[in-house]
Every structure is written in structure tokens, then in C-alpha cells.
Write a protein that holds these residues in place. Structure first.
Motif, short mmCIF file in Angstrom:
data_model
loop_
_atom_site.label_atom_id
_atom_site.label_comp_id
_atom_site.label_asym_id
_atom_site.label_seq_id
_atom_site.Cartn_x
_atom_site.Cartn_y
_atom_site.Cartn_z
N ILE A 225 -22.79 23.22 28.91
CA ILE A 225 -22.78 24.18 27.80
C ILE A 225 -23.98 25.12 27.89
O ILE A 225 -23.85 26.34 27.70
CB ILE A 225 -22.77 23.42 26.46
N THR A 226 -25.14 24.57 28.18
CA THR A 226 -26.35 25.39 28.28
C THR A 226 -26.25 26.39 29.43
O THR A 226 -26.67 27.55 29.30
CB THR A 226 -27.58 24.49 28.48
N ILE A 227 -25.67 25.97 30.54
CA ILE A 227 -25.49 26.88 31.68
C ILE A 227 -24.56 28.02 31.30
O ILE A 227 -24.80 29.19 31.64
CB ILE A 227 -24.97 26.10 32.90
N LEU A 228 -23.46 27.70 30.59
CA LEU A 228 -22.53 28.75 30.16
C LEU A 228 -23.21 29.72 29.19
O LEU A 228 -22.99 30.94 29.28
CB LEU A 228 -21.31 28.11 29.50
N GLY A 400 -14.88 32.66 17.56
CA GLY A 400 -16.25 33.14 17.49
C GLY A 400 -17.26 32.06 17.81
O GLY A 400 -18.25 32.30 18.50
N VAL A 401 -17.00 30.84 17.34
CA VAL A 401 -17.93 29.74 17.58
C VAL A 401 -18.06 29.44 19.07
O VAL A 401 -19.16 29.16 19.57
CB VAL A 401 -17.48 28.49 16.79
N ILE A 402 -16.93 29.49 19.80
CA ILE A 402 -16.99 29.17 21.23
C ILE A 402 -17.23 30.41 22.09
O ILE A 402 -17.39 30.28 23.31
CB ILE A 402 -15.69 28.47 21.69
N SER A 403 -17.27 31.60 21.48
CA SER A 403 -17.45 32.83 22.27
C SER A 403 -18.77 32.87 23.04
O SER A 403 -18.81 33.44 24.15
CB SER A 403 -17.34 34.07 21.37
N PRO A 404 -19.89 32.28 22.55
CA PRO A 404 -21.12 32.31 23.35
C PRO A 404 -21.00 31.58 24.68
O PRO A 404 -21.79 31.83 25.60
CB PRO A 404 -22.15 31.63 22.44
N LEU A 405 -20.02 30.67 24.80
CA LEU A 405 -19.82 30.01 26.10
C LEU A 405 -19.33 31.00 27.14
O LEU A 405 -19.58 30.81 28.33
CB LEU A 405 -18.84 28.85 25.95
N LEU A 410 -16.76 35.22 31.71
CA LEU A 410 -17.30 34.85 33.02
C LEU A 410 -16.19 34.77 34.06
O LEU A 410 -16.36 35.23 35.21
CB LEU A 410 -18.02 33.51 32.92
N PHE A 411 -15.05 34.20 33.67
CA PHE A 411 -13.91 34.12 34.59
C PHE A 411 -13.46 35.52 34.99
O PHE A 411 -13.18 35.79 36.16
CB PHE A 411 -12.77 33.35 33.93
N GLY A 412 -13.39 36.43 33.99
CA GLY A 412 -12.98 37.79 34.29
C GLY A 412 -13.96 38.51 35.20
O GLY A 412 -13.57 39.26 36.10
#
Length: 530
Positions: A225-228, A400-405, A410-412
Motif C-alpha cells: 500500500i505504501t509503495i502504491l 475516492g478512498v482507494i484513489s490514492p493507491l 499506474l496501470f494506464g
């Protein structure tokens, strides 16, 4: 029988010795049959004076320094949890002095990570391990990098504000504290083992191994999670280097900035009157990726002489506004940005989709400056419930909560070649936390504040304002209610120039050649209307 000198005879001495031996043999039996109570030792004492390593008395908690570290960790967890609750509330309602010009989801994610980090440290406090220490060090190093990125990039620093900066610094400090507490407990455990058992214990029980495995697994997930989070911050810093085509102006008491751009020069007609400037309001997505092409072509072809456009709060280069935020508040912010830029009417308001709600409110508040209204498959106020549903709001909040990951961004960027332009205003703009926050704000007040504002706008709207309505043929034919509401939009003024339904055209009517041609034609007619 006692002898003359007080000594016992041989038979008496033998009998006494036998009695003593019998008593000694009976004592262990009585000790074994004695019922255990709270004073009974769990393990029998060792002959060398040391305790067994499995004795509960062998614990790092015997040391005050270890207990103090745990108490401080509990205090930090309480503080972090209270901050987490405050950030959660600020997503929906911005407390005074708590507004950040970014989405606020990054602050929430960093605090969630901090709470999880401290909670794991407390749950597995008495079982320190090398794996736990290394994992905590990796998380601390990545958070330290995040802190450097936020502080070094001016755009990120301004978007996150003091709330985001304080949050990432606190997260870094708590990660480092976790490393320190793990080392203190390991030292205390070794000290107590050497003092009470005579040696450092190198083996672990099955329970301890299970605890170490569980803690390590959770910490590995937190490392990912921190890396993302770090990778997404790097993408954001890269996107921050993309310059806006216009300028960003402070609005709403300098709480946030709105991006406004104008193309062309102010011109006058033969009567010496200013030719109206087209003011464009985008629909569900940023103007730069939707309406820009056909509006610019209209300008190049000479259909219009000048146009201006802006990004709503949270779109493209504009900051997020404080919550709650309605369409009327956005219209007021646009008015302030136009004033700061020195832009004046008359205006021809061109809008699409939900943007028509914003244009109608703006028109009702600038009746003397509006030359005409152009609605492209506009959303009717009676259909605002479609974007105000609780289910849609919950989904937006979850995104929104998971958007910071940033897993989709990143995939795009890695596999699909998405560029800065795609992420700021293009194909991937909908994945950004700012955009999601703007849509969440729109959802929260669409059925209340925004609906009241647009209903008032309809009553205030000048009846003589020229009006053009263009509808999507696909939307009209598949939704009878949409068709009826499109017809009702033609009655918001008494000066309807035309209502066109473009066959085989989607909601974004300009995507077809027939739709684009008709839009440019009607826009020219509306600008030239006297």
C-alpha cells in the motif's frame, strides 16, 4: 530407653530414623495432592535458582521503559484515530481551517495507514521480530520519501495544505516510532530473559511463531500500500508540471483557485456594440477533452469571434472547493474569477449535460449580461435525483478512498501509455481523487441545494433571453422521460430560436459529424441574434 548420658539406645535411634524417612516420603505426596490456588507456582522451581523461560514472570513488561513505550503508543493511536475521524468528516463537511485544495483522500489514506501501523504494533507488542523491524523500516523509508515529495513539489504542497503536510509528517514519525518501540521491546525481552533465566532465549513457541507470521503478512500488505501511495504521488508530481492554457484565480475568499481561459479578442459590430463572447460550461467531464474541438473549430471557421471556458472545482487545473459545494456556489466562483480576470459580457452561455444546470443558475444571476442560452442535451432539474442517489454517492466515496493507491492510473501509465494530458483532463481524468471528490460533492447536494438553486433560477430567468436546445436522438428515443424533460427545457424562456433532435447522436452530440455541423450552425445563429 534413655542411657545414663542422655543418649538413646540403638533400637530407639533406628525407630526414629524410620519415622523421619516416612514423614519425608509423605510430604511430596501431600504436596502433590494439595489443591492449586492463586499462590501455586505454574512451573516448579529450578534447582539452579533461575526461572523457566516459559514462566509468565519472564516478560519485558517488567521494565518500566517497555511499559512506558506501550502507553505512549496507545496515546499516539488515540490521537491518530481522532484525526482520522476528523478527516473522514471533512470529506463531507469542511470544518473551519481544515479545507485542503486537493481531494483530501490522500490525507485520509495516510492517517488510515498510521492507525493500522500503530494498531499492529500494539497487537504484537510483546513478540518483536526481525521481519517486523525490517517491514517497519521499509514503511518508514517510503513515508519519508512521500513527505519529501509533498514538501518539494509546489503544486502538491499547495493542494495538500497544512493538513496534508502535517498528516504525512505524522505518518512518518509514527512509522519511525514503531521501529523504535520494536527495538525497545526486543532489548527488554533479552534483558529479562538473561536476568530471570540466565540466558537469552532463542526459540519461540507455536503461539509466538503464529503471531510473527500474522504480523509479517499484514506488514507486507502495508508495504505494498505504501509503495502504491508513493508511486501515485510521483505521478501527481509529474502531472503538476503540465501548465494550464489559461490562468488560475483565487476565489471564495482565497480558499481555492479556479482555472479560466479565453481565446480570441474582443470585437465590435457595425453599430459599435461588443460581439458576445461564448462562455462554455462543460458537461460530465472536463471541457478540454470533450467540447474543445468543436468550439475551437467554430472559432477558426469564424462562426464565433471569442470564447472563454473554465474548469469546475476539482476538474483539470482547478482546485477542489470546500464541502458542501452546490452548483450555485460554482456559479458564484466563476463570477469572481471572471471579475478578477477583467472579463465582461455580453455572454452566450453554451453548456452540455449537467453543465446546463450551472449555466442556467449563472444566467439567472447575470440577466443583463447574458445574450443567449445554448443547451446541448441538458439535464433537467427534475432528473437531478439520478445523480443524487445514495448508492452513487457511496460508490464515489469508496472510489475516492482507494484513489490514492492509483492502481488504475499506474496501470494506464505503465501499460497503456497514458500521458500527463490524459490524467489531468483526458481519458484518465475520472480516476483522479480531485475529480471523484467533485462528483461526490455534486452528488451530496444535487437533490437539495442545487435543485433549489436551479428552481429559483427558472423563476428569475428573463423571458426574452434567446434559447437554443439541441437533444441527443439516442437519449430521446430510449428514455421517454428524458424526451419530455428536453421539451420542457425549451420553455425556460419565451424566445426559443430552435429545438433540434440529432438522429443517431449520443449524449455528447458533437461526436457525430451531423451533430457537430448542426451545433456550429445554431451557435452562429445565436451569437448573431439581436
Amino acid at each position: 530407653m534413655v542411657s545414663l548420658w542422655g543418649s538413646k539406645s540403638g533400637d530407639e535411634q533406628q525407630n526414629e530414623a524410620d519415622s523421619t524417612n516416612n514423614n519425608q516420603q509423605s510430604q511430596p505426596q501431600s504436596r502433590q495432592t494439595r489443591e492449586a490456588d492463586e499462590r501455586t507456582r505454574l512451573l516448579p522451581p529450578r534447582s539452579d535458582g533461575y526461572l523457566d523461560p516459559d514462566d509468565p514472570a519472564v516478560s519485558p513488561y517488567n521494565l518500566f521503559s517497555v511499559r512506558a513505550v506501550r502507553y505512549v503508543c496507545v496515546l499516539f493511536l488515540i490521537i491518530s484515530f481522532l484525526w482520522w475521524v476528523l478527516l473522514l468528516v471533512s470529506i463531507f463537511v469542511s470544518p473551519p481551517m481544515m479545507h485542503s485544495r486537493g481531494s483530501g483522500f490522500f490525507d485520509f489514506s495516510f492517517t488510515t495507514l498510521t492507525v493500522g501501523n500503530l494498531l499492529i504494533g500494539l497487537l504484537f507488542f510483546s513478540t518483536p521480530s526481525r521481519a517486523m523491524e525490517i517491514s517497519s523500516l521499509i514503511i518508514a523509508a517510503m513515508l519519508l520519501l512521500d513527505m519529501i515529495i509533498v514538501l518539494a513539489v509546489q503544486r502538491l504542497r499547495s493542494e495538500e495544505g497544512y493538513v496534508g503536510i502535517a498528516t504525512v509528517i505524522w505518518a512518518t514519525a509514527m512509522a519511525l516510532y514503531n521501529v523504535m518501540s520494536d527495538r525497545v521491546v526486543a532489548w527488554g525481552k533479552q534483558e529479562e530473559e538473561e536476568r530471570l533465566t540466565g540466558r537469552k532465549e532463542t526459540r519461540r513457541s507455536v503461539r509466538e511463531w503464529c503471531a510473527v507470521l500474522t504480523a509479517t503478512t499484514i506488514m507486507v500488505i502495508m508495504i505494498v500500500i505504501t509503495i502504491l501511495l508513493t508511486a501515485t504521488l510521483i505521478l501527481r508530481s509529474r502531472d503538476a508540471s503540465l501548465k494550464p492554457p489559461g490562468k488560475r484565480y483565487y476565489v471564495d475568499g482565497d480558499k481555492y483557485k479556479l482555472h479560466l481561459a479565453c481565446v480570441g479578442n474582443v470585437t465590435v459590430n457595425a453599430d459599435g456594440k461588443k460581439i458576445p463572447t461564448v462562455l462554455v460550461e462543460a458537461g460530465e467531464y472536463p471541457f478540454e477533452d470533450t467540447m474543445d474541438d468543436w468550439i475551437y473549430n467554430s472559432y477558426v471557421n469564424g462562426t464565433i469571434g471569442r470564447y472563454c471556458y473554465y474548469d469546475r472545482p476539482g476538474f483539470a487545473w482547478s482546485d477542489n472547493a470546500p464541502s458542501p459545494h452546490s452548483a450555485g456556489m460554482t456559479s458564484d466562483a466563476l463570477s469572481e474569477a471572471l471579475a478578477r480576470a477583467g472579463e465582461e459580457g455580453p455572454w452566450v452561455l453554451v453548456s452540455a449535460g449537467v453543465g446546463s444546470i450551472y449555466s442556467r443558475i449563472f444566467s439567472s444571476r447575470h440577466v443583463r449580461d447574458v445574450h443567449g442560452l445554448f443547451l446541448i442535451d441538458g439535464l433537467h432539474e427534475d432528473l437531478l435525483h439520478r445523480i443524487a442517489s445514495p448508492t452513487r454517492g457511496f460508490i464515489l466515496w469508496g472510489r475516492g478512498v482507494i484513489s490514492p493507491l492509483g492502481y488504475d492510473r499506474l496501470f494506464g501509465a505503465i501499460f497503456k501509455g497514458r500521458t500527463r494530458e490524459d490524467r489531468v483532463y483526458g481519458k484518465s481524468a475520472y480516476q483522479a481523487g480531485k475529480f471523484i471528490k467533485a462528483k461526490l460533492q455534486e452528488n451530496l447536494v444535487a437533490g437539495s441545494l442545487t435543485k433549489n438553486e436551479v428552481s429559483q433560477a427558472r423563476n428569475i430567468q428573463t423571458p426574452q433571453t434567446p434559447l437554443v436546445v439541441v437533444s441527443s436522438g439516442i437519449e430521446v428515443r430510449k428514455d421517454n422521460e428524458w424526451e419530455r424533460k428536453q421539451e420542457d427545457l425549451t420553455k425556460i424562456t419565451n424566445h426559443l430560436i430552435s429545438w433540434d433532435v440529432v438522429n443517431r447522436a449520443p449524449h455528447q452530440v458533437w461526436l457525430t459529424l451531423e451533430g457537430r455541423t448542426l451545433l456550429e450552425k445554431r451557435l452562429g445563429e445565436l451569437v448573431r441574434t439581436k
